[in-house]
Design an enzyme around this catalytic site. Structure first.
Site, PDB file in Angstrom:
ATOM      1  N   GLU A 279     -38.653  -7.537 -18.352  1.00  0.00           N
ATOM      2  CA  GLU A 279     -38.898  -8.259 -19.594  1.00  0.00           C
ATOM      3  C   GLU A 279     -38.487  -9.718 -19.435  1.00  0.00           C
ATOM      4  O   GLU A 279     -37.465 -10.006 -18.808  1.00  0.00           O
ATOM      5  CB  GLU A 279     -38.118  -7.604 -20.744  1.00  0.00           C
ATOM      6  CG  GLU A 279     -38.568  -6.195 -21.042  1.00  0.00           C
ATOM      7  CD  GLU A 279     -37.802  -5.551 -22.192  1.00  0.00           C
ATOM      8  OE1 GLU A 279     -36.882  -6.198 -22.739  1.00  0.00           O
ATOM      9  OE2 GLU A 279     -38.130  -4.409 -22.546  1.00  0.00           O
ATOM     10  N   HIS A 298     -40.167  -5.742 -27.536  1.00  0.00           N
ATOM     11  CA  HIS A 298     -38.767  -5.338 -27.666  1.00  0.00           C
ATOM     12  C   HIS A 298     -38.186  -5.793 -29.019  1.00  0.00           C
ATOM     13  O   HIS A 298     -37.169  -6.482 -29.086  1.00  0.00           O
ATOM     14  CB  HIS A 298     -37.930  -5.900 -26.521  1.00  0.00           C
ATOM     15  CG  HIS A 298     -36.690  -5.102 -26.248  1.00  0.00           C
ATOM     16  ND1 HIS A 298     -36.126  -4.985 -25.004  1.00  0.00           N
ATOM     17  CD2 HIS A 298     -35.892  -4.370 -27.075  1.00  0.00           C
ATOM     18  CE1 HIS A 298     -35.040  -4.230 -25.058  1.00  0.00           C
ATOM     19  NE2 HIS A 298     -34.883  -3.838 -26.320  1.00  0.00           N
TER      20      HIS A 298
END
Length: 324
Positions: A279, A298
């Protein structure tokens, strides 16, 4: 260190076990609130507020004497201890406040399930593209035009089986919400959870049994050496070809390469992901080109500030209502 929070109206004191922000934010929400540092426990404390992991700082005697006990996102042992010590005490109130992050993660899980099953993004894409069914002769007849884009009709999730892997705080919150949608819930965890099984009516399954049986598999485990890549190619192959995988926990629980292959080949029907192996997700990730996924960046939890503010707000409401 325990912090004693006192306020003038209503009179009394609350013994607060937790980080420094908790007594400070709590006192702001109580009339005449002031924060007083105190290394000893006062006698006759009418209220106790304890964060997760902090209840061990409060003695059994203080806990047993309290008129109201507020536990902020406690673990099972803390909840059990409070229930045991307060059992049989008339007029004593025990309030358990779940973390806003737990609630948000459970809600986001349901969002991904519904977005996949109801084909939300397919419907939106077809609608804004101007698609129209060829057999739709009178679109403005006033009679209505069901499914005018001609997309595949989405199926309800009611009656389907949700397999929860990890029946912790978030897993239990998902089970509660899934049941309200008419889903049948089963679970797997490293250890059986008899209390949770009884509380939510969820039967236990072996890991391989759950993967074979569930229409929707949802992950709610911490990332540890034992759980890293828990779902790799062999495990994904056990899932049904019409099943969905949901992951709002940790990207490392799934081998992302194996998942991409399974999605491309139709070995599973789709995936709803809020977390990824790396990420931020790379702009050239193959996941971004798939049409059988729902992806979010997220955002399934809640910010630390929001969690703290919610804890303090709800705890203050309990204390004031109990005292008033």
């Amino acid at each position: 260190m325990l912090t004693l929070v006192t306020w003038n109206r209503p009179p009394g004191a609350a013994l607060v076990a937790g980080d420094d922000w908790l007594p400070a934010m709590l006192s702001e929400r109580l009339p005449g609130g002031t924060v007083v540092e105190d290394g000893s426990e006062p006698t006759g404390t009418p209220a106790i507020v304890a964060m997760r992991g902090a209840l061990e700082a409060v003695t059994d005697e203080a806990l047993a004497e309290a008129r109201v006990v507020v536990l902020l996102d406690p673990d099972a042992a803390e909840r059990l201890r409070a229930v045991r010590l307060l059992a049989g005490r008339n007029g004593t109130r025990l309030e358990v406040i779940p973390s806003l992050a737990t609630i948000a993660a459970a809600e986001h899980t349901m969002l991904l399930i519904l977005a996949l099953s109801r084909r939300l993004f397919h419907a939106y894409s077809d609608l804004v593209s101007g698609e129209r069914r060829a057999d739709l002769q009178h679109p403005d007849s006033g009679q209505g035009a069901e499914n005018w884009v001609g997309m595949a009709w989405p199926a309800p999730i009611a009656g389907k089986t949700l397999g929860i892997i990890g029946l912790g705080r978030v897993g239990e919150a998902v089970a509660a919400r899934a049941s309200a949608f008419g889903l049948r819930v089963i679970y797997h965890d490293r250890e059986r959870k008899p209390a949770a099984e009884q509380r939510w009516g969820v039967p236990y399954r072996r890991f391989d049994q759950l993967l074979r049986e569930a229409d929707i598999v949802s992950l709610h485990l911490p990332l540890t050496p034992e759980t890293r890549r828990l779902l790799d190619a062999p495990e994904l192959a056990l899932m049904r070809p019409d099943a969905y995988l949901i992951n709002t926990a940790h990207g490392g629980l799934v081998d992302e390469g194996a998942l991409i292959r399974a999605l491309r080949q139709g070995d599973i029907a789709g995936a709803g992901l809020d977390v990824f192996a790396y990420e931020p997700i790379a702009p050239d990730s193959p996941l971004l080109a798939l049409d059988n996924v729902v992806l979010t960046p997220h955002v399934g939890g809640a910010s630390a500030d929001a969690v703290r503010s919610n804890f303090a707000e709800r705890a203050a409401e309990v204390l004031l209502s109990a005292a008033g």
